[in-house]
Design a protein around this motif. Structure first.
Motif, PDB file in Angstrom:
ATOM      1  N   THR A   1      35.457  37.268  33.981  1.00 50.51           N
ATOM      2  CA  THR A   1      36.313  37.665  35.200  1.00 50.51           C
ATOM      3  C   THR A   1      37.807  36.737  35.324  1.00 50.51           C
ATOM      4  O   THR A   1      37.527  35.673  34.688  1.00 50.51           O
TER       5      THR A   1
ATOM      6  N   ASP B   1      41.744  30.138  36.568  1.00 46.95           N
ATOM      7  CA  ASP B   1      41.549  31.445  37.144  1.00 46.95           C
ATOM      8  C   ASP B   1      40.701  32.215  36.382  1.00 46.95           C
ATOM      9  O   ASP B   1      40.613  33.527  36.558  1.00 46.95           O
TER      10      ASP B   1
ATOM     11  N   ALA C   1      28.432  35.959  44.762  1.00 49.55           N
ATOM     12  CA  ALA C   1      29.767  35.490  44.201  1.00 49.55           C
ATOM     13  C   ALA C   1      30.672  36.680  43.982  1.00 49.55           C
ATOM     14  O   ALA C   1      31.732  36.721  44.067  1.00 49.55           O
ATOM     15  N   LEU C   2      30.109  37.481  43.011  1.00 45.56           N
ATOM     16  CA  LEU C   2      31.101  38.686  42.953  1.00 45.56           C
ATOM     17  C   LEU C   2      31.645  39.342  43.974  1.00 45.56           C
ATOM     18  O   LEU C   2      32.646  40.025  44.153  1.00 45.56           O
TER      19      LEU C   2
ATOM     20  N   TRP D   1      35.795  29.498  38.414  1.00 45.44           N
ATOM     21  CA  TRP D   1      35.590  29.808  39.801  1.00 45.44           C
ATOM     22  C   TRP D   1      34.348  30.232  40.378  1.00 45.44           C
ATOM     23  O   TRP D   1      33.683  30.274  41.029  1.00 45.44           O
ATOM     24  N   LEU D   2      34.043  31.583  39.315  1.00 44.65           N
ATOM     25  CA  LEU D   2      32.900  32.277  39.753  1.00 44.65           C
ATOM     26  C   LEU D   2      31.410  31.552  39.504  1.00 44.65           C
ATOM     27  O   LEU D   2      30.692  31.555  40.385  1.00 44.65           O
TER      28      LEU D   2
ATOM     29  N   HIS E   1      31.813  38.529  46.973  1.00 41.01           N
ATOM     30  CA  HIS E   1      32.631  37.656  47.718  1.00 41.01           C
ATOM     31  C   HIS E   1      34.156  37.699  47.247  1.00 41.01           C
ATOM     32  O   HIS E   1      35.155  37.672  47.814  1.00 41.01           O
ATOM     33  N   ALA E   2      34.044  38.158  45.917  1.00 43.58           N
ATOM     34  CA  ALA E   2      35.301  38.084  45.234  1.00 43.58           C
ATOM     35  C   ALA E   2      35.976  39.682  45.293  1.00 43.58           C
ATOM     36  O   ALA E   2      37.085  39.796  44.726  1.00 43.58           O
TER      37      ALA E   2
ATOM     38  N   SER F   1      36.804  32.967  34.619  1.00 41.40           N
ATOM     39  CA  SER F   1      35.205  32.465  34.473  1.00 41.40           C
ATOM     40  C   SER F   1      34.572  33.308  33.449  1.00 41.40           C
ATOM     41  O   SER F   1      35.061  34.205  33.241  1.00 41.40           O
TER      42      SER F   1
ATOM     43  N   THR G   1      31.141  29.292  42.408  1.00 39.99           N
ATOM     44  CA  THR G   1      30.845  30.076  43.672  1.00 39.99           C
ATOM     45  C   THR G   1      29.489  30.536  43.639  1.00 39.99           C
ATOM     46  O   THR G   1      28.555  30.554  44.602  1.00 39.99           O
TER      47      THR G   1
ATOM     48  N   LYS H   1      41.098  36.046  37.963  1.00 42.87           N
ATOM     49  CA  LYS H   1      41.936  36.111  39.166  1.00 42.87           C
ATOM     50  C   LYS H   1      43.279  35.940  38.362  1.00 42.87           C
ATOM     51  O   LYS H   1      43.577  35.225  38.038  1.00 42.87           O
TER      52      LYS H   1
END
Length: 195
Positions: free
Chosen positions: A135, A24, A109-110, A85-86, A112-113, A26, A89, A137
């Protein structure tokens, strides 16, 4: 955002130590100076990311996120080391995946998050100029801890950095702009060390 890779690395380690799973987290760090090397695991992670697979999944259980750094090239940023994950993506966005945000790549990607596009441009420009972006999550109960780690005195103040960039005439990240050379990045880093 961190100007120094070592500060970003410590933030990743602090997040993992606080209970945030490495899948979770990046990190995307400029590697124009060639300072960061990928190992066999990282190379496999980078290859999987290029195929659109999740880097975090490729390196899961290998001893934390940093064990899985892969060498990648993201348009406008040039060579980066990345994991998580980043990064997966961002690479997927470059490869044509449907990701929100007009610029694709890291900005797509950012956004989208859930990162506001204006902030995403500053983060992408910061990486382009030699910085490292971390980053995470996180579950609701870990949000205060993650914010404390990511916003400590080692991190870049986004508002101040945006203002500094705009004072130079910058209006937003441009993936078609020339990549910064190692010498330009060193000069940029030195300038912000003095501020």
């Amino acid at each position: 955002m961190f100007d120094q890779y070592d500060d970003a690395r410590r933030a990743v380690q602090d997040l993992e130590a606080s209970g945030v799973p490495h899948r979770d987290i990046s990190i995307v760090a400029n590697n124009a100076r060639g300072a960061h090397k990928a190992d066999a695991v990282a190379s496999e992670a980078g290859e999987d990311a290029g195929k659109g697979a999740g880097i975090g999944a490729a390196v899961g259980g290998v001893g934390g996120l940093l064990a899985g750094l892969g060498l990648l090239a993201i348009p406008g940023l040039g060579p980066v080391v990345a994991a998580g994950w980043l990064a997966a993506t961002a690479v997927g966005a470059v490869g044509g995946a449907a990701i929100g945000g007009a610029a694709g790549g890291l900005i797509g990607a950012l956004t989208h998050a859930g990162v506001p596009e204006e902030d995403a441009h500053v983060y992408a420009e910061g990486v382009r100029r030699g910085g490292s972006l971390v980053t995470a999550k996180v579950e609701e109960d870990l949000v205060p801890t993650a914010r404390r780690i990511l916003n400590d005195d080692r991190s870049v103040d986004l508002t101040s950095r945006r203002a500094a960039y705009r004072n130079e005439g910058w209006n937003g990240f441009d993936a078609a702009a020339p990549e910064y050379s190692a010498d330009e990045i060193e000069a940029e880093q030195e300038r912000y060390r003095r501020l």
